[in-house]
Structure formats: C-alpha cells, structure tokens
Design an enzyme around this catalytic site. Structure first.
Site, short mmCIF file in Angstrom:
data_model
loop_
_atom_site.label_atom_id
_atom_site.label_comp_id
_atom_site.label_asym_id
_atom_site.label_seq_id
_atom_site.Cartn_x
_atom_site.Cartn_y
_atom_site.Cartn_z
CG HIS A 236 57.87 33.19 45.01
ND1 HIS A 236 58.81 32.23 45.12
CD2 HIS A 236 56.91 32.56 45.14
CE1 HIS A 236 58.42 31.28 45.52
NE2 HIS A 236 57.36 31.30 45.66
O1 RIB Z 1 56.78 31.08 40.91
C1 RIB Z 1 56.48 31.94 41.68
C2 RIB Z 1 55.78 32.93 40.55
O2 RIB Z 1 54.67 32.55 40.05
C3 RIB Z 1 55.28 34.54 41.10
O3 RIB Z 1 55.21 35.54 40.47
C4 RIB Z 1 53.62 34.16 41.43
O4 RIB Z 1 52.92 35.42 41.55
C5 RIB Z 1 53.49 33.27 40.50
O5 RIB Z 1 53.19 34.32 39.42
#
Ligand code: RIB
Ligand code: CA
Length: 308
Positions: A236
């Site tokens: 992500h």
């Molecule tokens: O939903 C994904 C996010 O949530 C990313 O930033 C991961 O590191 C968690 O913080």
C-alpha cells in the site's frame, strides 16, 4: 528534485516506502521523517523507524509525532503488522537519534527553513498533517503537494467502507482533504492492484542485506495477509512514493474528497465528487490503476541500489 517529509507508522509497507525514497537521491531529498500512532503505538512505530533508519545507515532527521487521533481513541493493527508493528525481521536495537521537538513542530520547522517547496508523503493516520495545517496555516503555500496512502472509493479494509489510515483518524483526514493542498490519493482502489507475488518476494532472499530485509518484511506481511484473503501482497504505502518517482505507471481521476467522521457504520469512508462541474475544487487526484510489473520493478531497483 522533490523535497520530501515522510509521515509514517512503520509498518511493513511504510518501511519499503522509506527504502524507495532513500534509494533515489537524484529525485528525492528526504528532509525528515515523522512517526504517528497507527499500525502500533507511537512508541513502537518510532522504534521501528529507528531500526529501519539505523539498518540503512541513513542520515535523516527523525521526530515522533502524535500518539493518537484528534478525537477518536487510537486503534492499532496488530493482526496485520504483529505485536511490534513490524514483526518478522530481527533488529539489533541499534539506537538512532531522534529530535526533541514534537513531530508536528518538526514538520513546520523543516517546511519553514526549506528554500524550496516541500512534498508531504503521508503513510499513516493523518493526525500530524492535520495539526500542521491547523497550527501553521502560513506554511501552506510552501507545501507543493501531499502524496498519501489512504482511503478507497470502492471499498474499505478496516470496515467494508473505510480504509485503516482514514478510519483511525477521520477528523484529521477531512481537514487534510479539505485543505486545498493538491493531493495524490493512493487508496485501496489502486494499492490492492500494486501487489507483489510470493515468487517475487522469494527472489529477494539472500540477494543482499537490504533485499533480504525486504524479503523478511514481505514474508511476514504475506503470511499475515492470508487471513484477509490475500495471496499476493499489496504494498500500500509504496504507491505514495512510486507515484512521485514514476507517475506514468498510474492512472487516476480528479475529485473533491470528503470523509465521514461520525460513529456510524460509515465512519472513515472517503467519498468523492467526480462530476465534471463540482461545487468544490477537485483537488485530489485519486489513483485508480497501476502498471503492476513496473511498480514491482521500482522496488527491485531501489533494493539493488541500497545494496550497492
Ligand atoms: O490500509 C493500509 C494502511 O494501513 C497502510 O498505511 C498500512 O501501513 C497501514 O497503516
Ligand atoms: Ca502505514
């Protein structure tokens, strides 16, 4: 050259995003890194940030930000990132210097003293960024853009409607999206396409000190993702950095984004006005698609550079 301030809650994918930023000094001048309570408590994510920066022999100023959201109580994600917030690799606990100022004041000082405009990279809940916007409005013209990982138009992950970073502090997110600062939103619509396969993860094993750390991080993250139905691993946070390096790998649309901040089942939902003529400025570029192979290649190249 982009002058970056990275706000994060390491976090396996936060760590990989930091690596990609530090691996490209011809494109990124990393002015500093701040931490925010999110994946784990502020203490734990700050310890993780120290471990990453020490492991990389980095020379980047680090400051700890807010422990929790503006209004809601902090909710962490041990189910995804483990008890430490970055389970998997072993770190020898080498210390790393940390600024005495709070992360929000640290961000303000870095922006104020930069002779060039600054790009904010937000990889966790947006509490620090919202407080920066509210407490230092005079600095907003110095902020080029915000490239953030958060939200999702089609779906959520913390709830059916909300993505974790936005869900944790929806009040802060609404402040950020409505600030008028140009935003690039790497929401789940694109980040869940930005996935690395098990085979590609295994190819990193024993390929160098940093590549092997990435292998260890991703191996844990891949196993953890299975409980949520993932076979491959969406990286992500890495999207928020890779977009700044190679925007041509992505496609998206402009929208005016708002966030549901109440305690209804829609808490943390990001909804967008994508109409051609919208009553409010469409200042957010919502990423919707990515060249996955090209995305993974950027990570591979970054790891090779860091292992040189
Ligand atoms: O939903 C994904 C996010 O949530 C990313 O930033 C991961 O590191 C968690 O913080
Ligand atoms: Ca994160």
């Amino acid at each position: 050259m982009k002058h970056l301030l990275i706000d994060c809650d390491p976090g396996h994918d936060d760590a990989l995003a930091i690596m990609a930023a530090l691996a490209n000094p011809k494109y990124f001048n990393v002015l500093g890194i701040t931490t925010i309570g999110g994946n784990q408590t502020l203490k734990k994510v700050t310890e993780n940030a120290k471990n990453i920066l020490s492991f990389l022999n980095a020379d980047v100023p680090l400051a700890a930000g807010q422990a929790g959201p503006l209004v809601k109580p902090l909710q962490t994600a041990p189910e995804a990132h483990g008890a430490t917030g970055m389970d998997g690799p072993y770190f020898d606990g080498a210390d790393y210097p940390i600024a005495s100022t709070n992360g929000v004041q640290f961000l303000a000082e870095k922006i104020r003293t930069s002779k060039d405009k600054v790009t904010l990279v937000a990889l966790g809940p947006l509490t620090n960024i919202a407080l920066l916007i509210k407490n230092y409005p005079e600095l907003l013209p110095q902020i080029e853009e915000i490239s953030l990982m958060g939200g999702g138009i089609h779906h959520g992950n913390q709830t059916p409607l909300a993505e974790f970073n936005i869900y944790v502090d929806p009040d802060a997110a609404e402040i950020v999206f409505q600030s008028g600062i140009p935003i690039i939103m790497s929401g789940l619509d694109v980040t869940e396409k930005a996935e690395i396969t098990v085979e590609e993860i295994n190819q990193l094993k024993n390929q160098g000190k940093v590549s092997h750390l990435a292998y260890e991080l991703l191996s844990f993250y891949n196993q953890s993702g299975r409980q949520f139905g993932f076979i491959n691993s969406p990286i992500h946070d890495l999207c928020a950095v890779v977009y700044l390096l190679k925007p041509e790998l992505f496609q998206g649309s402009y929208a005016d984004i708002h966030v549901i901040t109440d305690d209804s089942p829609a808490r943390g939902m990001t909804y967008g006005d994508f109409r051609r003529i919208a009553p409010e400025p469409k200042n957010t570029f919502v990423l919707e698609d990515v060249d996955r192979d090209g995305f993974v290649e950027v990570l591979r190249e970054a790891l090779v550079k860091l292992d040189e």
